[in-house]
Design a protein around this motif. Structure first.
Motif, PDB file in Angstrom:
ATOM      1  N   GLU A  28      25.238 -36.983 -52.190  1.00 49.07           N
ATOM      2  CA  GLU A  28      25.638 -34.816 -51.512  1.00 49.07           C
ATOM      3  C   GLU A  28      25.011 -34.212 -51.982  1.00 49.07           C
ATOM      4  O   GLU A  28      24.432 -33.369 -51.012  1.00 49.07           O
ATOM      5  CB  GLU A  28      26.850 -35.809 -52.761  1.00 49.07           C
ATOM      6  CG  GLU A  28      28.054 -36.316 -52.337  1.00 49.07           C
ATOM      7  CD  GLU A  28      27.613 -37.910 -52.535  1.00 49.07           C
ATOM      8  OE1 GLU A  28      26.854 -38.239 -53.254  1.00 49.07           O
ATOM      9  OE2 GLU A  28      27.523 -38.803 -51.939  1.00 49.07           O
ATOM     10  N   GLN A  29      23.907 -34.382 -53.380  1.00 52.38           N
ATOM     11  CA  GLN A  29      23.093 -32.924 -52.768  1.00 52.38           C
ATOM     12  C   GLN A  29      21.799 -32.825 -51.777  1.00 52.38           C
ATOM     13  O   GLN A  29      21.840 -31.949 -51.583  1.00 52.38           O
ATOM     14  CB  GLN A  29      22.535 -33.431 -54.457  1.00 52.38           C
ATOM     15  CG  GLN A  29      22.981 -33.108 -55.418  1.00 52.38           C
ATOM     16  CD  GLN A  29      21.522 -33.329 -56.332  1.00 52.38           C
ATOM     17  OE1 GLN A  29      20.334 -32.300 -56.867  1.00 52.38           O
ATOM     18  NE2 GLN A  29      22.280 -33.611 -57.441  1.00 52.38           N
ATOM     19  N   CYS A  30      21.650 -34.017 -50.934  1.00 56.82           N
ATOM     20  CA  CYS A  30      20.458 -33.580 -50.856  1.00 56.82           C
ATOM     21  C   CYS A  30      21.255 -33.614 -48.934  1.00 56.82           C
ATOM     22  O   CYS A  30      20.585 -32.350 -48.274  1.00 56.82           O
ATOM     23  CB  CYS A  30      19.755 -35.325 -50.065  1.00 56.82           C
ATOM     24  SG  CYS A  30      18.567 -35.484 -49.210  1.00 56.82           S
TER      25      CYS A  30
ATOM     26  N   ASP B  20      22.927 -41.084 -58.748  1.00 53.94           N
ATOM     27  CA  ASP B  20      24.511 -40.603 -58.251  1.00 53.94           C
ATOM     28  C   ASP B  20      24.507 -39.874 -58.055  1.00 53.94           C
ATOM     29  O   ASP B  20      23.945 -38.838 -58.486  1.00 53.94           O
ATOM     30  CB  ASP B  20      25.811 -41.273 -59.276  1.00 53.94           C
ATOM     31  CG  ASP B  20      25.762 -42.252 -59.688  1.00 53.94           C
ATOM     32  OD1 ASP B  20      25.175 -43.734 -58.884  1.00 53.94           O
ATOM     33  OD2 ASP B  20      26.181 -43.258 -61.577  1.00 53.94           O
ATOM     34  N   GLY B  21      25.320 -39.809 -56.950  1.00 53.42           N
ATOM     35  CA  GLY B  21      25.450 -37.980 -56.146  1.00 53.42           C
ATOM     36  C   GLY B  21      24.214 -37.700 -55.750  1.00 53.42           C
ATOM     37  O   GLY B  21      23.981 -35.915 -54.933  1.00 53.42           O
ATOM     38  N   TRP B  22      23.262 -38.026 -55.801  1.00 56.35           N
ATOM     39  CA  TRP B  22      21.891 -37.577 -54.780  1.00 56.35           C
ATOM     40  C   TRP B  22      21.983 -37.106 -53.712  1.00 56.35           C
ATOM     41  O   TRP B  22      21.727 -36.177 -53.033  1.00 56.35           O
ATOM     42  CB  TRP B  22      21.069 -38.646 -55.135  1.00 56.35           C
ATOM     43  CG  TRP B  22      19.330 -38.518 -54.685  1.00 56.35           C
ATOM     44  CD1 TRP B  22      18.299 -37.395 -55.853  1.00 56.35           C
ATOM     45  CD2 TRP B  22      19.004 -37.628 -53.851  1.00 56.35           C
ATOM     46  NE1 TRP B  22      17.371 -36.703 -55.469  1.00 56.35           N
ATOM     47  CE2 TRP B  22      17.553 -37.474 -53.965  1.00 56.35           C
ATOM     48  CE3 TRP B  22      18.909 -38.255 -52.684  1.00 56.35           C
ATOM     49  CZ2 TRP B  22      16.229 -36.928 -52.759  1.00 56.35           C
ATOM     50  CZ3 TRP B  22      17.557 -38.685 -51.318  1.00 56.35           C
ATOM     51  CH2 TRP B  22      16.681 -37.661 -51.120  1.00 56.35           C
TER      52      TRP B  22
END
Lengths: 153, 195, 364
Positions: free
Chosen positions: C167-169, C163-165
Motif C-alpha cells: 500500500e505504501q508503495c 505488511d502494508g508495504w
C-alpha cells in the motif's frame, strides 16, 4: 543474420575452433589463438558486433586468459572471445582501433594484470597510482599492506 | 588565529587575566560551537547520507552546520567514506588548508577503521586516524543522518570545553564524552547550549 | 590562440560528483582537453571477492554503486544463479523488479537533482531528495538499511515484503509522476537551465555505440538499446513500458531521459504489484555453502546507469576464482574528453553531471 548463420559463418572461417563455439543462453564463446585475436575481432565487428562490452583477464596460474565480450544490437547476441597469453611475455594486439571503448578497459587490464596491449595509444595505469609496484589481480601478488582475512566461513 | 593565541597566552600570564580569559573562552566557544561549518569530505556511500542530511528532510542548516566546499571556510571536516592510498594525500592537504581551530568527524566504518574493506584489500587506508586527529567517530555502514546530527551536537559539547590559550585546548580535546553520558540539555543546568 | 592554462579540478570538488579529478587544458575559458583521472576510490573489491564465499560477496556489491545498490546485488546474484543453476521463485523475481525500479527512481532523483545543482538551481535538489527519501524509507521498511541493502541474495531475496508495504508503495507511485511533471516545469522549463543544458556536450549515436556507453547516456543520443526489452531477463517481458529516447544527445536530452524513465518505472511497479502472487521468496534446498561447477558465467542487467554485468569464474571451490564487474559508469565516463572539447569550463561541470558517474562503481 541470425545466430545460427553466425555460427555457421564463424565455424567455416575458423574450422579448427568450431567445437569450442557454443551458443548458450544467447551467448556464444569463441576461443582464438592470441596471434589471430585482432583478425577475429575485426571480423566480428564487420559482422555487426558494434559494441565492445567488456575486456578483462583471468589469471589461470601459468598463463592469462583474456576475455572480450562483444555485443550486436541487431542480432540481440553477445559473444565471448577468449584467448590465452603466456605469463612471462604477456602482450596482445590492442582492439582500440576497432572499438574506442577498449581504450579505458585495456588500460584497466594493464593496470591490474600487467598485460601489454600493443598499439594502444595511451597505455598507463588508470586506477592505481602511477608509482604502484606490482599488478594486484595477479594471483601471486604480494603486498605487506594486505591483512589476510581469518578463515572462518 | 595568531592574534587570539597571543591574546590568550598574554592574558594567562597577566594577574587577574584569568577572569577575562574565562569570559572570553565562553564567548569564543559559544560562537564557534553554534556555527560549525562542515567540510564535506565525502568519498563513498556515506557521502549520500551527508548530502541527505543537508537537504529537505533533515535540514542541517538549522544547527548552523552549513556544508562549505572550500576548506578555508570550514571548522570541521566530515570524512565520509573510504579513504584509499591514492586519495589520502588530497585529504591531508585539504585538512592542512583548514584554519585553526579545526575538528574532524570520522563518519562511517570505513573512515573509522576501514570497515568492510579492512581485510584482503591493497589500497584502503584502515581508518582516517592513521593520518588525521579524529575528534568524533560515528559507526555505521553508512550511519543515518541522525547519527551525524548527534555527532555534531557531541562535537559542540567538546568545543565548549576549549580554551583559547594555546596548548590547553589540545589537552582538553582528548576527553571525549563517553557513550550514553547525559547531554547538556538533559541536566537542570541548561546553559543556553540547546539547539 | 593564447597561452594555454592547465587547471586541476578535484579529487575533492563539489561538482565532480565524487572523487574524480579532471586535468583541464584551457585556452582562455575554452576547454582544449579534459583528462579524467580516476581510481581515488579504488578499493579492490574484485580482489576481496576472491577470498570470500559467494554469499559474503553480496555486501561488497552493495558498495559498488552506492546510489543504486540493488542493481549490483541483482547482477551479481543473477551471475551466481547462472553459474550454479539455481531457479528463482516467481515472487522473488517480481520483488526484485519492484525494488530495482524503485532504485532506478532513487538513483535518477540524485542524477536530476545534481543536474539542477550544476546549472545553479539548487531548489531542484530539494524536490528530488524529498522523493528519494520516500524511496529510501520504503527500502528501510523492507530490509532495515537506507543505502546498503544486501537484500537480493543468490536464490531469491532475503525476506518477504512486510505488511502494508504494498500500500505504501502504491501511494508512492501515485504521487511520484505529478512531482516529476512539476520538476519538468520547474527545471527543464526554466530558461536558464535550458540555456545551460541545450546543445552542450553532444554525443553522436556512433560515438555512443563505439565508446560502449549504455543507459541514459546512450539513450539520450537516440541509441534505442535497453536490456529490459532487448535482452529480456527476469519477468520484464510481462510488463508494458516505453523506453524514452533523446534526440540530439546533449545534456538536456540525457537529463530528460532520466526524468521520463522515472515515470515509466512507476508504471512497471504498478503492473508488478498487480501481478505479484503469494509464494516463496527464496529457492528451496540451497546448500549453505555454494560451490558451483568449474566454469564461468556472465549476466547483465539494465541498471540506472546502463548495462551492469558481472563475470564470474569458478574453480569448484566455495569462493569465486575471479569476479569482474562490467561497470556502466566506467564506460560512460570515458567519453568525457570527447564531450568537453570546445566547451567552456562551466559547461564541463554540467557535462560531468549529465554522465551521472558514481565513483564507487567507476573505481570498484
Amino acid at each position: 543474420m541470425n545466430i545460427d548463420e553466425l555460427r555457421e559463418h564463424l565455424c567455416s572461417t575458423y574450422p579448427d575452433l568450431c567445437p569450442l563455439f557454443s551458443v548458450e543462453y544467447g551467448d556464444g564463446m569463441l576461443m582464438v589463438d592470441s596471434s589471430r585475436l585482432h583478425e577475429a575481432a575485426s571480423d566480428l565487428r564487420d559482422l555487426g558486433f558494434d559494441r565492445l562490452g567488456m575486456v578483462t583477464a583471468v589469471d589461470t596460474g601459468d598463463e592469462f586468459e583474456l576475455v572480450y565480450r562483444v555485443q550486436s544490437r541487431e542480432m540481440h547476441a553477445g559473444i565471448f572471445v577468449k584467448t590465452r597469453v603466456a605469463r612471462d611475455v604477456a602482450s596482445i594486439a590492442s582492439v582500440n582501433d576497432l572499438w574506442p571503448a577498449a581504450n579505458w578497459q585495456e588500460r584497466e587490464v594493464f593496470d591490474m594484470f600487467g598485460i601489454v596491449f600493443e598499439g594502444h595509444p595511451d597505455l598507463r595505469r588508470i586506477l592505481l597510482t602511477d608509482d604502484w609496484v606490482g599488478y594486484p589481480l595477479r594471483k601471486d601478488y604480494e603486498d605487506e599492506r594486505i591483512i589476510r582475512r581469518p578463515d572462518y566461513i | 588565529m595568531a592574534f587570539v593565541d597571543d591574546l590568550g597566552a598574554a592574558l594567562d600570564k597577566t594577574p587577574g587575566g584569568g577572569i577575562i580569559l574565562t569570559s572570553l573562552d565562553a564567548v569564543m566557544d559559544w560562537s564557534r560551537g553554534k556555527s560549525l561549518w562542515m567540510m564535506p569530505m565525502g568519498t563513498a556511500c556515506c557521502a549520500m547520507e551527508l548530502i541527505a542530511a543537508s537537504f529537505s528532510r533533515f535540514d542541517f542548516d538549522r544547527h548552523g552546520s552549513i556544508p562549505r566546499p572550500d576548506p578555508r571556510h570550514c571548522d570541521v571536516m566530515v570524512v565520509a567514506g573510504t579513504i584509499t592510498r591514492k586519495m589520502a594525500p588530497a585529504v591531508k592537504r585539504l585538512y592542512e588548508q583548514m584554519p585553526d581551530p579545526k575538528w574532524v568527524i570520522a563518519m562511517g566504518n570505513c573512515a573509522v577503521s576501514g570497515g568492510i574493506f579492512y581485510y584482503d584489500t591493497y589500497s584502503v587506508i584502515r581508518g582516517v586516524d592513521e593520518f588525521l586527529p579524529v575528534d568524533v567517530y560515528i559507526s555505521g555502514c553508512p550511519p543515518r543522518p541522525e547519527a551525524l546530527q548527534d555527532a555534531i551536537l557531541r562535537l559542540r559539547e567538546q568545543v565548549a570545553t576549549d580554551s583559547i590559550v594555546p596548548g590547553r585546548d589540545r589537552q582538553l580535546n582528548t576527553i571525549l564524552p563517553t557513550p550514553g553520558s547525559p547531554r547538556k540539555g538533559d541536566s537542570a543546568a541548561a546553559d543556553g547550549d540547546d539547539s | 590562440m593564447t597561452e594555454q592554462t592547465i587547471v586541476n579540478i578535484g579529487p575533492s570538488h563539489p561538482s565532480t560528483h565524487g572523487v574524480c579529478r579532471v586535468i583541464v587544458t584551457l585556452d582562455g575559458e575554452t576547454v582544449v582537453h579534459a583528462e579524467p583521472v580516476i581510481g581515488h576510490l579504488h578499493r579492490g573489491i574484485e580482489k576481496m571477492a576472491e577470498n570470500r564465499t559467494y554469499l559474503q560477496v553480496v555486501p561488497l556489491t552493495d558498495r559498488l554503486d552506492y546510489v543504486g545498490s540493488m542493481y549490483a546485488n541483482w547482477a551479481y546474484c543473477r551471475s551466481v544463479e547462472r553459474l550454479a543453476g539455481i531457479r528463482v521463485p516467481e515472487r522473488a523475481e517480481y520483488i526484485r523488479v519492484i525494488v530495482c525500479e524503485l532504485q532506478r527512481i532513487a538513483s535518477h532523483m540524485m542524477g536530476i537533482g545534481s543536474t539542477g545543482a550544476d546549472t545553479g538551481a539548487t531548489s531542484a535538489f530539494m524536490y528530488t531528495f524529498a522523493q528519494r527519501d520516500h524511496v529510501v524509507e520504503l527500502f528501510e521498511a523492507l530490509c532495515g538499511a537506507r543505502l546498503t541493502y544486501n537484500y537480493v541474495r543468490p536464490g531469491g531475496v532475503s525476506m518477504d515484503l512486510p505488511d502494508g508495504w504494498v500500500e505504501q508503495c502504491r501511494a508512492f507511485t501515485a504521487q511520484h509522476p505529478p512531482v516529476m511533471m512539476e520538476i519538468d516545469r520547474l527545471l527543464f522549463g526554466n530558461v536558464i537551465a535550458r540555456a545551460r543544458l541545450k546543445g552542450v556536450g553532444v554525443l553522436t549515436p556512433e560515438d555512443a555505440v563505439g565508446w560502449g556507453t549504455s543507459g541514459p547516456v546512450a539513450r539520450g543520443s537516440g541509441v534505442d538499446w535497453d536490456l529490459r526489452r532487448d535482452d529480456p531477463y527476469s519477468v520484464y517481458p510481462r510488463f508494458d513500458f516505453q523506453i524514452p529516447l533523446g534526440e540530439i544527445g546533449d545534456c538536456y536530452d540525457r537529463a530528460r531521459v532520466r526524468l521520463w524513465e522515472c515515470v515509466e518505472s512507476c508504471k512497471i511497479i504498478n503492473q508488478a504489484l498487480d501481478q505479484i502472487e503469494p509464494g516463496s521468496v527464496h529457492a528451496e534446498g540451497l546448500p549453505r555453502l555454494l560451490a558451483p561447477r568449474p566454469g564461468d558465467a556472465y549476466d547483465h542487467i539494465e541498471s540506472a546507469r546502463g548495462s551492469l554485468g558481472v563475470y564470474l569464474v569458478s574453480d569448484g571451490s566455495p569462493r569465486p576464482y575471479r569476479m569482474k564487474v562490467r561497470s556502466p559508469a566506467f564506460c560512460n565516463l570515458a567519453v568525457l574528453p570527447l564531450l568537453a572539447e570546445g566547451h567552456t569550463l562551466s559547461d564541463l561541470i554540467v557535462i560531468i553531471g549529465s554522465l551521472d558517474p558514481v565513483f564507487g562503481e567507476v573505481d570498484r
